[in-house]
Design an enzyme around this catalytic site. Structure first.
Site, PDB file in Angstrom:
ATOM      1  N   LYS A   1      16.290   1.012  55.558  1.00 47.59           N
ATOM      2  CA  LYS A   1      17.320   0.097  56.084  1.00 47.59           C
ATOM      3  C   LYS A   1      16.713  -1.232  56.487  1.00 47.59           C
ATOM      4  CE  LYS A   1      19.975   1.580  54.901  1.00 47.59           C
ATOM      5  NZ  LYS A   1      20.418   2.800  54.306  1.00 47.59           N
TER       6      LYS A   1
ATOM      7  N   CYS B   1      25.614  -3.778  35.823  1.00 49.47           N
ATOM      8  CA  CYS B   1      26.533  -4.895  35.865  1.00 49.47           C
ATOM      9  C   CYS B   1      27.940  -4.340  35.882  1.00 49.47           C
ATOM     10  CB  CYS B   1      26.352  -5.752  34.612  1.00 49.47           C
ATOM     11  SG  CYS B   1      24.633  -6.180  34.304  1.00 49.47           S
TER      12      CYS B   1
ATOM     13  N   GLU C   1      14.457   6.741  56.180  1.00 53.25           N
ATOM     14  CA  GLU C   1      15.726   6.031  56.090  1.00 53.25           C
ATOM     15  C   GLU C   1      15.703   4.766  56.963  1.00 53.25           C
ATOM     16  OE1 GLU C   1      18.068   6.063  54.135  1.00 53.25           O
ATOM     17  OE2 GLU C   1      19.729   5.100  55.174  1.00 53.25           O
TER      18      GLU C   1
ATOM     19  N   HIS D   1      -4.233   9.750  58.193  1.00 46.04           N
ATOM     20  CA  HIS D   1      -4.762   9.877  56.828  1.00 46.04           C
ATOM     21  C   HIS D   1      -4.683   8.557  56.059  1.00 46.04           C
ATOM     22  CE1 HIS D   1      -5.235  14.157  57.363  1.00 46.04           C
ATOM     23  NE2 HIS D   1      -4.016  14.203  57.867  1.00 46.04           N
TER      24      HIS D   1
ATOM     25  N   ARG E   1      28.346  -3.989  41.781  1.00 46.98           N
ATOM     26  CA  ARG E   1      27.398  -3.568  40.744  1.00 46.98           C
ATOM     27  C   ARG E   1      26.388  -4.666  40.406  1.00 46.98           C
ATOM     28  NH1 ARG E   1      30.037   0.858  37.982  1.00 46.98           N
ATOM     29  NH2 ARG E   1      28.681   0.605  36.194  1.00 46.98           N
TER      30      ARG E   1
ATOM     31  N   TRP F   1      23.683  -8.062  37.260  1.00 45.61           N
ATOM     32  CA  TRP F   1      22.497  -7.782  38.068  1.00 45.61           C
ATOM     33  C   TRP F   1      21.323  -7.826  37.087  1.00 45.61           C
ATOM     34  CZ3 TRP F   1      18.590  -4.061  38.275  1.00 45.61           C
ATOM     35  CH2 TRP F   1      17.829  -4.055  39.464  1.00 45.61           C
TER      36      TRP F   1
HETATM   37  O1  M6R Z   1      25.327   5.711  45.082  1.00 48.04           O
HETATM   38  P1  M6R Z   1      24.038   6.464  45.335  1.00 48.04           P
HETATM   39  O2  M6R Z   1      24.084   7.258  46.587  1.00 48.04           O
HETATM   40  O3  M6R Z   1      23.632   7.304  44.157  1.00 48.04           O
HETATM   41  O4  M6R Z   1      22.956   5.340  45.509  1.00 48.04           O
HETATM   42  C1  M6R Z   1      21.607   5.673  45.676  1.00 48.04           C
HETATM   43  C2  M6R Z   1      20.813   4.491  46.190  1.00 48.04           C
HETATM   44  O5  M6R Z   1      20.875   3.425  45.289  1.00 48.04           O
HETATM   45  C3  M6R Z   1      21.333   3.996  47.548  1.00 48.04           C
HETATM   46  O6  M6R Z   1      21.367   5.037  48.474  1.00 48.04           O
HETATM   47  C4  M6R Z   1      20.435   2.881  48.086  1.00 48.04           C
HETATM   48  O7  M6R Z   1      19.173   3.359  48.362  1.00 48.04           O
HETATM   49  C5  M6R Z   1      21.083   2.256  49.320  1.00 48.04           C
HETATM   50  N1  M6R Z   1      21.446   0.902  49.042  1.00 48.04           N
HETATM   51  C6  M6R Z   1      20.197   2.233  50.515  1.00 48.04           C
HETATM   52  O8  M6R Z   1      20.844   1.673  51.616  1.00 48.04           O
END
Ligand code: M6R
Length: 608
Positions: free
Chosen positions: A485, A2, A481, A504, A27, A75
């Site tokens: 996304k 938060c 990735e 597998h 946050r 959050w």
């Molecule tokens: O700020 P950070 O790179 O530590 O955050 C890590 C993940 O929370 C962040 O990469 C998250 O997976 C993204 N929202 C993905 O798009």
């Protein structure tokens, strides 16, 4: 997970609280609220479900004013996002806001209920308010009451407390969750991060673990958990308070995707010489330190973790160094063996991800040679904790879905892998890699031209329920990735697989309705990926191949080929991720989801 903001001033502060909360909305954005101490020494609380703009609306029609107050954007961790679970939580003369998780809240709740306290929410945080009220005795001052309550709390917290009879101060405490005190000319502020402070002041004190402070308009007194006074000079942030606009784009995500070329231009200018990487780009004397490294251990979460997986391929291909990449939430709780001369690398866009912060703390007390962080946010907690740091210079990433941070991390990691290869007897490819990086801006321009194809493809994906992304080698993490996304912003179930793993298990999912995307840059793995994709076609799956391989692949109803611009071997992951980002973005546009703030997520994951 938060955002906390607060202020003590000589004038009314409602506007400041709202402004601070807007900056912290990344946050969490489930609900928001604030408490102010009114002229008549009463705590006035306003809360709402939804975003900070809803709180702003409520406040504009209320008569609540005050010069001392705390605010929160939530959050949800414990209890659904509704009004009763919104912060602040009150008990007796106290009002509190909390970020973190109170691990012994159930236990404390039972004790407090027996003492007659009535709980009105499902949160762990409410326990703190009642605990404070239960610690009140005639003999104890405010500091002693807070110390007594903190003594009973287990877990992580950044906490701000106001008391109706102390209209000139906020008490703050921190353990495992960040909290900063901003020292202004006529007011003092508290905030979860530096960005919420810099429009008010550049002077700040970050609270360390197990510290608390009494914050008033003209004074900040710091204490350790035993109540002993500590002195520490404030820091001055070098950051400026520029507001980030969408710059004509419809969404921050779209703007951030198209910014990736400029970021690479900046890296070329700031980090590369004519043929080699500039010295010590990972911090003062980092080149000497890197020369002695025999192992590398990456720890990160989400997109940042996916970036680290690619670095593992690069490092082991370019040098004799052994490399492991690990998810921070796993690393922090497991037993680790650290060989001599191991470099620990934390990757985090925000520099505030709780699991990664705990991992860095754990690494600091283990046998690592050095701790290096790759972060986008200067002066973030992870950067402050590290021995060496590389700032990604990607500019603020506002969209929850990470795009430009990923490519900036990849560039940093390619530079790290190349620098590490210097000490290897195997071979040096530094000239070649620098040359390839310098070709990237033009290649990205061409890659962005694929947007129209991605729109067409997105239309075909919008009503699908599942998707598979496949790749081999460094394209495997790009498949991960791509899946992250797509699921994150379009809510379509997507998985990334190493193409060889298909048979597998996941092949059982393939039918005529299942789109399968193959990422196939021209390299020594092309034939293997092709044969995996044939396995999909044989099960009537829909195949989309992204490749720059000049081959006679025949398009047909079941196979679509998207021709990628030719690119060097090392930079291929940076090129192939771009259409994946554009595809997700356009699927989300079709599905009319909230692209920049997808449901249930937050930009910075500050709880475990
Ligand atoms: O700020 P950070 O790179 O530590 O955050 C890590 C993940 O929370 C962040 O990469 C998250 O997976 C993204 N929202 C993905 O798009």
């Amino acid at each position: 997970m938060c955002g906390i903001f607060g202020a003590v001033s000589s004038v009314d502060i409602q506007k400041d609280l709202i402004e601070g909360l807007f900056k912290l909305e990344y946050r969490g954005y489930d609900s928001a609220g604030l408490s102010l101490i009114s002229k008549s020494s009463k705590i006035k609380r306003i809360r709402c479900t939804g975003k900070v703009k809803e709180l702003k609306k409520l406040l504009s029609t209320s008569k609540v004013t005050g010069k001392c107050g705390i605010a929160h954007t939530r959050w949800a961790t414990h209890g659904i996002p509704n009004l009763r679970n919104s912060h602040p939580h009150n008990s007796g003369p106290f009002s509190i806001v909390h970020n973190g998780i109170i691990e012994n809240s159930d236990e404390l709740k039972l004790i407090l209920i027996k003492k007659g306290f009535k709980f009105t929410s499902d949160t762990d945080s409410e326990v703190i308010a009642h605990l404070l009220a239960s610690c009140v005795t005639k003999k104890k001052g405010l500091l002693e009451i807070v110390l007594a309550a903190l003594d009973k709390l287990k877990g992580s917290f950044a906490l701000a407390v106001i008391h109706q009879d102390n209209p000139d101060s906020i008490i703050v405490a921190s353990n495992g969750s960040p909290l900063l005190i901003g020292i202004g000319k006529s007011a003092t502020y508290i905030a979860s991060d530096i960005h919420a402070l810099i429009s008010k002041t550049k002077k700040y004190i970050p609270l360390e673990d197990n510290e608390l402070a009494i914050v008033s308009r003209n004074n900040v007194s710091l204490y350790n958990q035993k109540g002993k006074k500590i002195t520490r000079s404030p820091l001055i942030t070098k950051q400026s308070s520029k507001t980030v606009s969408k710059n004509g784009f419809k969404h921050y995500m779209q703007k951030e995707i198209f910014e990736q070329k400029d970021i690479i231009d900046r890296v070329i200018k700031d980090r590369l010489g004519s043929k080699t990487i500039l010295p010590n780009i990972f911090g003062p004397k980092s080149d000497v330190m890197l020369k002695s490294i025999k192992h590398v251990h990456f720890v990160a979460c989400g997109t940042s973790y996916n970036a680290s997986l690619i670095a593992k391929y690069w490092i082991e291909e370019l040098s004799d160094i052994m490399c492991t990449a690990e998810i921070a939430s796993e690393y922090r709780y497991r037993t680790i063996n650290v060989p001599n001369d191991t470099l620990f690398v934390a990757i985090s866009q925000s520099g505030e991800t709780a699991d990664t912060i705990y991992s860095v703390k754990k690494a600091k007390s283990s046998n690592y040679k050095s701790i290096l962080s790759i972060c986008n946010v200067p002066e973030s907690t992870i950067t402050r904790l590290s021995d060496y740091s590389y700032l990604m210079q990607a500019g603020p990433e506002i969209s929850v879905a990470s795009t430009k941070a990923f490519t900036s991390q990849l560039i940093a990691l390619l530079l790290l892998s190349t620098t590490l290869s210097r000490s290897s007897a195997k071979y040096s490819v530094e000239y070649e890699i620098v040359k390839q990086i310098k070709t990237l801006p033009k290649i990205l321009d061409k890659t962005f031209e694929l947007e129209k194809d991605m729109k067409i493809m997105a239309k075909q994906f919008k009503n699908k329920h599942h998707t598979l992304f496949l790749g081999r080698g460094a394209s495997y993490p790009i498949a991960l990735e791509a899946a992250l996304k797509l699921k994150e912003i379009s809510y379509i179930h997507a998985e990334g697989y190493a193409a060889g793993e298909l048979k597998h298990g996941p092949l059982a999912l393939v039918d005529k309705d299942m789109p399968v995307v193959g990422l196939m840059p021209d390299n020594n793995l092309v034939n293997q990926v092709l044969s995996n994709l044939s396995e999909v076609k044989a099960r009537h799956g829909l195949v989309y191949i992204f490749t720059n391989k000049k081959m006679k692949l025949k398009k047909n109803d079941k196979t679509k080929i998207i021709t990628m611009p030719a690119c060097g071997h090392y930079i291929a992951p940076l090129v192939y991720v771009i259409p994946m980002q554009l595809l997700s973005y356009h699927v989300a546009i079709f599905k009319k989801t909230n692209i920049d703030q997808p449901r249930n997520l937050a930009k910075s994951v500050t709880v475990e």
